[in-house]
Design a protein around this motif. Structure first.
Motif, short mmCIF file in Angstrom:
data_model
loop_
_atom_site.label_atom_id
_atom_site.label_comp_id
_atom_site.label_asym_id
_atom_site.label_seq_id
_atom_site.Cartn_x
_atom_site.Cartn_y
_atom_site.Cartn_z
N ASN A 103 0.92 -5.40 -5.89
CA ASN A 103 -0.26 -5.68 -5.94
C ASN A 103 -0.99 -4.47 -5.68
N ARG A 104 -0.73 -3.72 -4.56
CA ARG A 104 -1.32 -2.55 -4.09
C ARG A 104 -1.27 -1.49 -5.36
N ALA A 105 -0.15 -1.17 -5.95
CA ALA A 105 -0.01 -0.30 -7.21
C ALA A 105 -0.84 -0.56 -8.20
N LYS A 106 -1.15 -1.93 -8.61
CA LYS A 106 -2.24 -2.50 -9.48
C LYS A 106 -3.47 -1.79 -9.24
N TYR A 107 -3.92 -1.98 -7.86
CA TYR A 107 -5.26 -1.66 -7.55
C TYR A 107 -5.43 -0.19 -7.72
N ARG A 108 -4.24 0.67 -7.15
CA ARG A 108 -4.27 2.01 -7.23
C ARG A 108 -4.54 2.49 -8.85
N ALA A 109 -3.71 1.87 -9.68
CA ALA A 109 -4.03 2.34 -11.07
C ALA A 109 -5.43 1.92 -11.46
N LYS A 110 -6.07 0.94 -11.28
CA LYS A 110 -7.32 0.56 -11.53
C LYS A 110 -8.28 1.72 -10.81
N PHE A 111 -8.09 1.81 -9.91
CA PHE A 111 -9.14 2.67 -9.03
C PHE A 111 -9.01 4.31 -9.76
N ASP A 112 -7.61 4.58 -10.09
CA ASP A 112 -7.44 5.94 -10.71
C ASP A 112 -8.20 6.02 -12.11
N ALA A 113 -8.25 4.99 -12.74
CA ALA A 113 -8.82 4.59 -13.99
C ALA A 113 -10.16 4.67 -14.00
#
Length: 406
Positions: free
Chosen positions: A298-308
């Motif tokens: 779940n955290r990885a999904k948010y990190r990818a989202k914020f990185d984008a």
């Protein structure tokens, strides 16, 4: 009717509904909402399976304190996450989500018979339950501004002793909503010293603790207390939930932990309040607290989202990657002269993107102006592609010089 109800202010989302009333969004764009902080990632299947497998528990009333297996699930998680040793029989309690617990804790802690009226201190901006809980407990809210130039740290030094002397409860939100800021150890040390001096209880709202972007996970209030030798957690209660961590906002499940004396009084209040956790929810909660793999995913999904999204918005808004949480707390362009309401309304009208005006999450006070004015909160809870689409529309909106077109 309870006259204190008249002191409650409209909830931010009701104000947003009124702001958009009569506005017809551009039909060329599909709606994208960044307004409400409701997790949208899928609930893990194993949690749903645990819920379904426990239906037989519906035949019995649940205990307000929960059973030992549930409470041990809490303390086991605290041990893994923070290397803390808490007594499952005396230092934790199940709650029906942190929102319910934040409100009822204030009713337990505040002694409204004191004169002059007791004070409940809150960060500003803040989660509106803090304010409502204070008012309905018969206390006077006192709002302490977060300082943008200090990574939105709460300015505890600005609170005069005359306020601290009347303070019975302090709400801390770390990671913060809406700022995403994490309170460091030296700030906790300062607040603990004030608590020792003036005797108030600290309620540490930590429901965003598992969504973070730095290498080091956010510091818990309990963890800070232990590092500072306060292993009895005196006058400290931490509150957390599964809603954001495990994508189960509808489960309404969390727990509180800390000072055993406060937990004992809180259990008494809750016994009469009728807030026991269902056995089905308890079974799903035990499963959720016992697994970290889904949290990492779940955290990885948010990190990818914020990185984008963050790099797209940085050139047009005053925004940067937060320490934690799933919000971007952005300053609107100077041409809007701090008018976050108009920015949100025009963005909705022209590009069908919903954001929350920052002023709805804060208050003007006698000692400081509304620190949310001129900012917007964006909840990056939808899938990455949808959040990127929203960010691209915001960029076009700002670059179009929309302020001058109104």
């Amino acid at each position: 009717m309870n006259p204190l109800l008249s002191k409650l202010q409209p909830y931010p989302f009701e104000r947003l509904r009124l702001l958009f009333e009569g506005v017809k969004p551009n039909a060329d764009y599909a709606p994208v909402s960044l307004g409400i902080g409701e997790p949208k990632h899928a609930t893990p299947e194993f949690i749903k399976e645990a819920l379904a497998a426990s239906m037989s528990t519906l035949a019995a009333y649940p205990a307000t304190a929960g059973n030992l297996k549930l409470r041990t699930a809490f303390t086991d998680w605290l041990k893994r996450r923070y290397a803390l040793q808490l007594d499952p029989a005396a230092q934790v309690l199940p709650v029906n989500g942190s929102r319910e617990a934040l409100f009822s804790l204030a009713q337990t802690v505040v002694d409204a018979s004191k004169s002059p009226a007791p004070v409940v201190v809150s960060p500003n901006p803040f989660y509106q339950i803090y304010e409502g809980a204070a008012l309905l407990a018969g206390a006077e809210p006192y709002y302490v501004p977060s300082v943008a130039s200090r990574n939105f740290a709460v300015d505890w030094d600005s609170v005069p002793n005359s306020v601290w002397e009347r303070t019975q409860l302090v709400f801390v939100c770390s990671p913060g909503n809406p700022t995403g800021a994490v309170m460091p150890l030296d700030e906790w040390k300062k607040l603990f010293a004030l608590s020792d001096r003036f005797g108030f209880v600290i309620a540490a709202d930590e429901c965003y603790s598992e969504i973070y972007f730095r290498d080091e996970p956010p510091l818990s209030g309990l963890e800070a207390a232990a590092k500072l030798g306060r292993r009895d957690f005196r006058n400290l209660i931490a509150l957390t939930s599964l809603s954001k961590r495990s994508n189960v906002p509808g489960l309404r499940s969390g727990f509180v932990a800390g000072d055993a004396a406060i937990i004992k009084s809180f259990l008494l209040y809750r016994t009469y309040h009728g807030s026991a956790m269902s056995g089905t929810v308890a079974a799903a909660s035990i499963a959720a607290w016992g697994d970290e793999a889904h949290v990492v995913e779940n955290r990885a999904k948010y990190r990818a989202k914020f990185d984008a999204v963050t790099p797209l918005l940085e050139p047009v808004l005053d925004v940067r990657l937060p320490d934690a949480s799933f919000y971007l707390w952005a300053g609107v362009p100077e041409v809007w002269a701090g008018d976050d309401e108009s920015f949100a309304r025009e963005l909705y009208a022209q590009y069908n993107v919903t954001v929350l005006p920052g002023s709805y999450l804060a208050r003007d006070t006698a000692h400081s102006p509304n620190p949310g004015r001129g900012r917007i909160r964006m909840a990056l809870v939808a899938e990455t592609a949808e959040c990127v689409e929203a960010a691209e529309r915001i960029v076009r909106f700002v670059q179009s010089g929309a302020k001058g077109e109104r």
